[in-house]
Design a protein around this motif. Structure first.
Motif: not given
Length: 324
Positions: A109-122
C-alpha cells in the motif's frame, strides 16, 4: 546494494556514509522498489541530527520519499505489480531503511502507481510535501468561498498547499521573506504575497480581506507565528498546524472568545481513510497535469547524500532530490 546510512546522530558529514549493505527481499504483503529517486525533507535532516528523535536502530538508511519501479513482490501481492512505476510514502517512518538506497522493501500500500508521463523526480516530492499539503487544504475546508493564509509560501509543502487550494478555487494569501520567494509563490498561484520582513502581516491581511480576516491559516511553524493569529484570523476560523517547535505560546483568550479551531496533524500518522483521500487527490492532480513539482537545483547523486542534507539545512527553494 549501495545505500547512504548513519549509525549515530550528528552532522551530515560526520555521520552519513555511502557503501554496500545487504539487498532486501519482499516479504508477505510487501513490494521491493528499485529506486530511481529519493526525496530529502527537513524531517530527515532533523532525524539524522537527533533533534526530533534519537536514532532507534543500529543503522538507519534515511528518507521517506522516493520513486522507482517495483521489481519484486511478496506473497499476497499480485505479480502484475512487477514493473509498475510507483511513488512511495513513509519509507523510513518507524522503519530502519528508507529510500536513500538502490532498493527499498515496504508494504504494498506504500507504493502508489505513478502516471507514465510523470517523472521519477516529481514522484520523490509527493510522500511528505504533497500529502501534507492536500491534507492541510482538506482540513481547512478550502473552497471558492474561503480565503486562506499560507505561511512560508516558497516552501516545499506551501508550494503544494497554494496549488491545491487554488484548484478548489480558494483565495490564497501567503507570506515570504524575499523577492525571489515572492516570485516562486506567485508562480504557484498565490493571489497575494506579503513580505513579512518588510510589511506588517496583520495590517496587510486586513487590508486584503476588508478587515474580515482569513477563514483559515495553514501553519508551518506555530512557535514562530502563533502571535499573528489574532491579527489575521476571523472569528470561528481555523488554524491547521503541520509544523511547530517543541512549545508555542498561544493567544488563548482570543482563541477562546472567538471560538478558534486549532487542528494539528502529523503526516506520518494519517489514518487509512485520510491517507486514501490524500493519495486519491494527489493522483487526480497528477493525471490532470495541474501540479508544478518544483525541484531544487542541483539534484544530487547517492554519493552526495551529505551535500543534499546540507542543501535542505540551507533552505533550498524546491524539493531536494537524489537521482540514482
Amino acid at each position: 546494494m549501495r545505500a547512504a546510512y548513519y549509525e549515530r546522530n550528528g552532522t551530515a558529514h560526520e555521520v552519513l556514509q555511502v557503501g554496500e549493505i545487504e539487498t532486501p527481499h519482499a516479504g508477505p504483503g510487501e513490494v521491493r522498489v528499485k529506486l530511481a529517486t529519493s526525496g530529502v525533507n527537513p524531517s530527515d535532516v532533523k532525524s539524522r541530527l537527533g533533534t526530533t528523535r534519537k536514532i532507534a536502530f543500529p543503522r538507519v538508511v534515511p528518507h521517506s520519499d522516493g520513486a522507482g519501479v517495483i521489481d519484486e513482490v511478496g506473497t499476497d501481492v499480485p505479480k502484475s505489480r512487477v514493473g509498475e512505476r510507483v511513488w512511495v510514502w513513509n519509507g523510513q517512518w518507524k522503519r530502519a531503511f528508507g529510500t536513500a538506497a538502490e532498493f527499498i522493501v515496504l508494504p504494498s500500500s506504500h507504493a502508489v502507481p505513478l502516471p507514465a508521463d510523470v517523472a521519477f523526480e516529481a514522484g520523490a516530492c509527493l510522500g511528505i510535501p504533497a500529502m501534507t499539503a492536500i491534507h492541510a487544504v482538506n482540513l481547512a475546508n478550502a473552497s471558492a468561498d474561503s480565503t486562506l493564509l499560507v505561511s512560508g509560501g516558497a516552501g516545499a509543502v506551501s508550494q503544494y498547499v497554494i496549488q491545491f487550494a487554488k484548484a478548489k478555487k480558494a483565495k490564497v494569501i501567503t507570506t515570504v521573506s524575499s523577492p525571489e520567494k515572492a516570485a516562486v509563490a506567485r508562480e504557484a498561484g498565490a493571489d497575494q504575497v506579503i513580505d513579512y520582513k518588510k510589511e506588517n502581516v496583520g495590517e496587510r491581511v486586513m487590508d486584503i480581506t476588508g478587515k474580515r480576516g482569513v477563514d483559515a491559516v495553514i501553519e508551518l511553524d506555530l512557535t514562530a507565528n502563533a502571535k499573528l493569529i489574532p491579527s489575521v484570523l476571523r472569528p470561528k476560523g481555523t488554524v491547521v498546524v503541520y509544523g511547530t517547535g517543541p512549545e508555542a505560546v498561544l493567544p488563548a483568550a482570543f482563541c477562546l472568545v472567538n471560538s478558534i479551531r486549532l487542528q494539528f496533524f502529523l503526516v506520518y500518522e494519517l489514518d487509512a481513510k485520510e491517507r486514501e483521500r490524500a493519495v486519491s487527490d494527489i493522483n487526480d492532480a497528477l493525471k490532470s497535469r495541474m501540479l508544478i513539482n518544483r525541484l531544487a537545483h542541483p539534484t544530487f547523486s547517492l554519493a552526495q547524500t551529505a551535500a543534499a542534507h546540507e542543501a535542505v539545512e540551507r533552505g533550498s527553494i524546491g524539493n531536494v532530490i537524489l537521482v540514482f
